[in-house]
Design a protein around this motif. Structure first.
Motif, PDB file in Angstrom:
ATOM      1  N   TYR A  34      15.307  24.896  17.481  1.00  0.00           N
ATOM      2  CA  TYR A  34      16.527  24.383  17.770  1.00  0.00           C
ATOM      3  C   TYR A  34      16.343  23.093  18.116  1.00  0.00           C
ATOM      4  O   TYR A  34      17.240  22.442  17.840  1.00  0.00           O
ATOM      5  N   ILE A  35      15.313  22.919  18.011  1.00  0.00           N
ATOM      6  CA  ILE A  35      14.719  21.729  18.693  1.00  0.00           C
ATOM      7  C   ILE A  35      14.093  21.209  17.349  1.00  0.00           C
ATOM      8  O   ILE A  35      14.466  19.312  17.579  1.00  0.00           O
ATOM      9  N   GLY A  36      13.876  21.383  16.946  1.00  0.00           N
ATOM     10  CA  GLY A  36      13.085  20.898  15.465  1.00  0.00           C
ATOM     11  C   GLY A  36      14.417  20.464  14.396  1.00  0.00           C
ATOM     12  O   GLY A  36      13.798  19.752  13.771  1.00  0.00           O
ATOM     13  N   GLU A  37      14.791  21.119  14.948  1.00  0.00           N
ATOM     14  CA  GLU A  37      16.542  21.278  13.219  1.00  0.00           C
ATOM     15  C   GLU A  37      17.019  19.758  13.931  1.00  0.00           C
ATOM     16  O   GLU A  37      16.733  19.422  14.827  1.00  0.00           O
ATOM     17  N   ASP A  38      17.997  19.506  12.541  1.00  0.00           N
ATOM     18  CA  ASP A  38      18.731  18.283  12.764  1.00  0.00           C
ATOM     19  C   ASP A  38      19.879  18.916  13.458  1.00  0.00           C
ATOM     20  O   ASP A  38      20.867  19.548  12.947  1.00  0.00           O
ATOM     21  N   ARG A  39      19.536  18.441  14.967  1.00  0.00           N
ATOM     22  CA  ARG A  39      20.882  18.808  15.730  1.00  0.00           C
ATOM     23  C   ARG A  39      21.400  17.718  16.492  1.00  0.00           C
ATOM     24  O   ARG A  39      20.977  16.976  16.051  1.00  0.00           O
ATOM     25  N   TRP A  47      18.681  23.022  24.871  1.00  0.00           N
ATOM     26  CA  TRP A  47      17.694  23.884  24.022  1.00  0.00           C
ATOM     27  C   TRP A  47      15.777  23.785  25.042  1.00  0.00           C
ATOM     28  O   TRP A  47      15.512  24.337  25.878  1.00  0.00           O
ATOM     29  N   THR A  48      16.188  22.714  25.323  1.00  0.00           N
ATOM     30  CA  THR A  48      14.554  21.434  25.911  1.00  0.00           C
ATOM     31  C   THR A  48      15.033  22.142  27.709  1.00  0.00           C
ATOM     32  O   THR A  48      13.733  23.094  27.765  1.00  0.00           O
ATOM     33  N   ILE A  49      15.828  22.204  27.829  1.00  0.00           N
ATOM     34  CA  ILE A  49      15.632  22.806  29.497  1.00  0.00           C
ATOM     35  C   ILE A  49      15.632  24.237  29.780  1.00  0.00           C
ATOM     36  O   ILE A  49      14.836  24.772  30.517  1.00  0.00           O
ATOM     37  N   TRP A  50      16.411  24.377  28.567  1.00  0.00           N
ATOM     38  CA  TRP A  50      16.261  26.341  28.676  1.00  0.00           C
ATOM     39  C   TRP A  50      15.139  26.245  28.636  1.00  0.00           C
ATOM     40  O   TRP A  50      14.303  27.790  28.816  1.00  0.00           O
ATOM     41  N   LEU A  53      12.916  26.138  31.607  1.00  0.00           N
ATOM     42  CA  LEU A  53      12.769  26.677  32.704  1.00  0.00           C
ATOM     43  C   LEU A  53      11.986  28.443  32.119  1.00  0.00           C
ATOM     44  O   LEU A  53      11.255  28.882  33.269  1.00  0.00           O
ATOM     45  N   SER A  54      12.327  28.442  30.930  1.00  0.00           N
ATOM     46  CA  SER A  54      12.140  30.173  30.896  1.00  0.00           C
ATOM     47  C   SER A  54      10.320  30.175  30.984  1.00  0.00           C
ATOM     48  O   SER A  54       9.414  31.343  31.578  1.00  0.00           O
ATOM     49  N   MET A  55       9.349  28.928  30.407  1.00  0.00           N
ATOM     50  CA  MET A  55       8.375  28.812  30.654  1.00  0.00           C
ATOM     51  C   MET A  55       7.575  28.625  32.133  1.00  0.00           C
ATOM     52  O   MET A  55       7.003  29.463  31.973  1.00  0.00           O
ATOM     53  N   ILE A  56       8.659  27.447  32.492  1.00  0.00           N
ATOM     54  CA  ILE A  56       8.785  27.615  34.335  1.00  0.00           C
ATOM     55  C   ILE A  56       8.272  29.336  34.380  1.00  0.00           C
ATOM     56  O   ILE A  56       7.333  29.812  35.357  1.00  0.00           O
ATOM     57  N   PHE A  57       9.512  30.556  34.611  1.00  0.00           N
ATOM     58  CA  PHE A  57       9.557  31.324  35.105  1.00  0.00           C
ATOM     59  C   PHE A  57       8.530  32.459  35.015  1.00  0.00           C
ATOM     60  O   PHE A  57       8.007  33.096  35.743  1.00  0.00           O
ATOM     61  N   CYS A  58       8.047  32.272  33.256  1.00  0.00           N
ATOM     62  CA  CYS A  58       7.256  32.908  32.975  1.00  0.00           C
ATOM     63  C   CYS A  58       5.842  32.511  33.454  1.00  0.00           C
ATOM     64  O   CYS A  58       5.297  33.641  34.310  1.00  0.00           O
TER      65      CYS A  58
END
Ligand code: NAG
Ligand code: NAG
Ligand code: NAG
Ligand code: NAG
Ligand code: NAG
Length: 367
Positions: A34-39, A47-50, A53-58
Motif C-alpha cells: 500500500y505504500i508503494g502503490e499510487d495512493r 500505512w507507514t505509521i501502522w 508501529l508493528s515493527m516496533i512491537f515486533c
C-alpha cells in the motif's frame, strides 16, 4: 531520465525510488504494497505509521526474548529420577544444650546474685564477662582483661561434662563421644555428629573451634558434586544406608537437675537441634528446632537432590546464579556451600568494621 517537477532529484535517488516501489509491489510482507502503490499521501502515511508501529512491537517482543535468554539462560526442570539413598550422606546432627554451664564449676545464679550485691571477685567478674558472650544477658566490663585462650579455657572447663547417655546408628552403639565432636557456634559449645572434620572443613592456617576439636581423618571417596565413589559401608561422612524407624539415628541426652538454671538460656531449657549438610558449618541462631527436657522427639528426613547438568557449566556463574565447588574458593573454608559463604561474608564484614571477629567465626592465624 529525470521527470518534470523532480528536477532536483539526482538519478541515483530516482533509481532508489523505483527499486523501493518494485520491492513494495512484490514483497510478501503485509502492508508494504500500500505504500508503494499510487495512493493518496494520507493513505500512505497512515500505512507507514501502522507498519512502523508493528515493527516496533515486533522489535520489543524480540528484545524481551533475547533479554530473557541473556539473563536467565538456565532453566530448572524437575525430572523425577529415583536415586539410591546410598548415594547421599546422612545429614549432620548438631545438638546445642541450653544448659551451657556445669553449675558446680561455675554457678551463674550465685555469681549474678553476688554481682548485684557488689561483692564479686575479679576472677568471677572475668568469668561472667566470658559467659555473657554465649548468654543473653550482657555484662562486659572493659576494665577486666579478656583473652582468646582464657575464653576457650573457660568454655572448656565450665561446660557440662557429658550431655549424652546413649547413641546408636546402624546397629552400632558406641560411646557417644565417638559420634559427637564438640564444635563452637554462636550458642557456645555444641556437639555435632557426621559433620566434616576441622581439617576437611577449614583451610590449613585457619584458627577455629575448641582446642580439643582435633582430628586427622582425611575425607575420601566423597565430595558434594560426585557423591560417593566407593562402595564400602562405613564411610566418612556416614551414609544413610537404610530407612525406617528401626535404622534411625537415636540419641538420648541428659541434663543434671542441678545444672538447670534460668539466667543464661532465658527461660528455655532443653536442647537446640540443627540438621544440616555435613560440609556446612551450622548456623544455630537461624534455624533449629527445640527438644525440651523429658520428652522424645522424632524427626523425619525426606531428602531432595537437585543435580546440575554439565551443559550449565559453560555459562558464567553470574548468569546462572550459582557456583560449582571449584569456582568460588573461600578464604576460610575448603568446601564451598552457600551457608559457608554467608558465614565467611559475615566474618569479612565483622573484620572490616570491628577489626576483630566473633568467637564463633573463623579467623586466620597470623603467618
Ligand atoms: C547455685 O547458686 C544458687 C544461689 O546461690 C544456689 O541456690 C544453688 O544451690 C547453687 N547451685 C549449685 C549446683 O551449687
Ligand atoms: C562478700 O563475699 C564474702 C565471701 O565471698 C563474704 O564473706 C562477705 O560476707 C560478702 N560480703 C557481703 C557484703 O555480702
Ligand atoms: C568493672 O570492673 C572494675 C574493676 O574490677 C569495677 O571497679 C567497676 O565497677 C566495674 N564496672 C561495672 C560496670 O561492673
Ligand atoms: C578441656 O577440659 C577437659 C576436662 O573437662 C580437660 O581434660 C581437657 O584437657 C581440656 N582441654 C583443653 C584444651 O584445655
Ligand atoms: C573475604 O575476604 C577475602 C579477602 O580478604 C576474600 O578473598 C574472600 O573472597 C571474602 N569472602 C567472601 C565470602 O566475600
Amino acid at each position: 531520465m529525470s521527470g518534470k517537477g523532480q528536477g532536483k532529484t539526482r538519478p541515483q535517488e530516482k533509481r532508489l525510488m523505483v527499486y523501493f516501489r518494485e520491492y513494495c509491489d512484490y514483497t510478501g510482507i503485509h502492508g508494504f504494497r500500500y505504500i508503494g502503490e499510487d495512493r493518496t499521501l494520507a493513505e500512505r502515511i497512515w500505512w507507514t505509521i501502522w507498519l512502523l508501529l508493528s515493527m516496533i512491537f515486533c522489535g520489543l517482543m524480540v528484545y524481551q526474548i533475547f533479554d530473557k535468554y541473556i539473563n536467565y539462560p538456565v532453566l530448572i526442570t524437575f525430572s523425577m529420577k529415583e536415586t539410591r539413598l546410598q548415594q547421599i550422606p546422612f545429614p549432620a546432627v548438631t545438638i546445642c544444650p541450653r544448659a551451657k554451664f556445669s553449675l558446680s564449676h561455675f554457678n551463674i545464679t550465685a555469681v549474678l546474685e553476688k554481682m548485684k550485691a557488689d561483692n564479686i571477685t575479679e576472677e568471677e567478674a572475668q568469668k561472667i564477662g566470658y559467659a555473657s558472650a554465649v548468654c543473653e544477658f550482657s555484662h562486659f566490663n572493659k576494665t577486666e582483661s579478656y583473652s582468646r585462650e582464657g575464653f576457650y579455657k573457660f568454655l572448656n572447663e565450665s561446660r557440662p561434662s557429658s550431655i549424652f547417655k546413649y547413641c546408636s546408628y546402624l546397629e552400632k552403639e558406641p560411646d557417644c563421644t565417638e559420634f559427637f565432636k564438640p564444635i563452637l557456634t554462636e550458642e557456645g559449645v555444641c556437639y555435632s555428629f557426621n559433620i566434616l572434620d576441622k581439617t576437611d572443613m577449614f583451610r590449613d592456617n585457619v584458627e577455629f573451634n575448641l582446642p580439643d576439636f582435633h582430628s586427622t581423618s582425611q575425607i575420601q571417596h566423597w565430595d558434594v558434586e560426585s557423591g560417593f565413589t566407593a562402595s564400602q559401608i562405613h564411610t566418612y561422612p556416614q551414609r544413610a544406608l537404610r530407612i525406617g524407624q528401626k535404622n534411625a539415628f537415636y540419641v538420648l541426652m541428659k541434663t543434671r537437675k542441678s545444672d538447670i538454671e534460668y539466667e543464661c538460656p532465658m527461660g528455655e531449657s532443653g536442647y537446640r537441634v540443627i540438621l544440616h549438610f555435613p560440609s556446612c558449618y551450622p548456623d544455630v541462631t537461624e534455624n533449629h528446632f527445640t527438644v525440651p527436657l523429658g520428652q522424645s522427639v522424632t524427626g523425619v528426613i525426606i531428602p531432595h537432590m537437585i543435580k546440575t547438568s554439565e551443559g550449565v557449566k559453560r555459562f558464567h556463574p553470574q548468569t546462572r546464579d550459582c557456583y560449582f565447588q571449584s569456582e568460588r574458593p573461600l578464604k576460610y573454608f575448603k568446601v564451598y556451600t552457600q551457608a559457608n559463604c554467608l558465614l565467611e561474608c559475615k566474618t569479612n564484614y565483622t573484620l572490616d568494621i570491628c577489626g576483630c571477629v566473633g568467637f564463633h567465626m573463623p579467623s586466620k592465624l597470623s603467618e
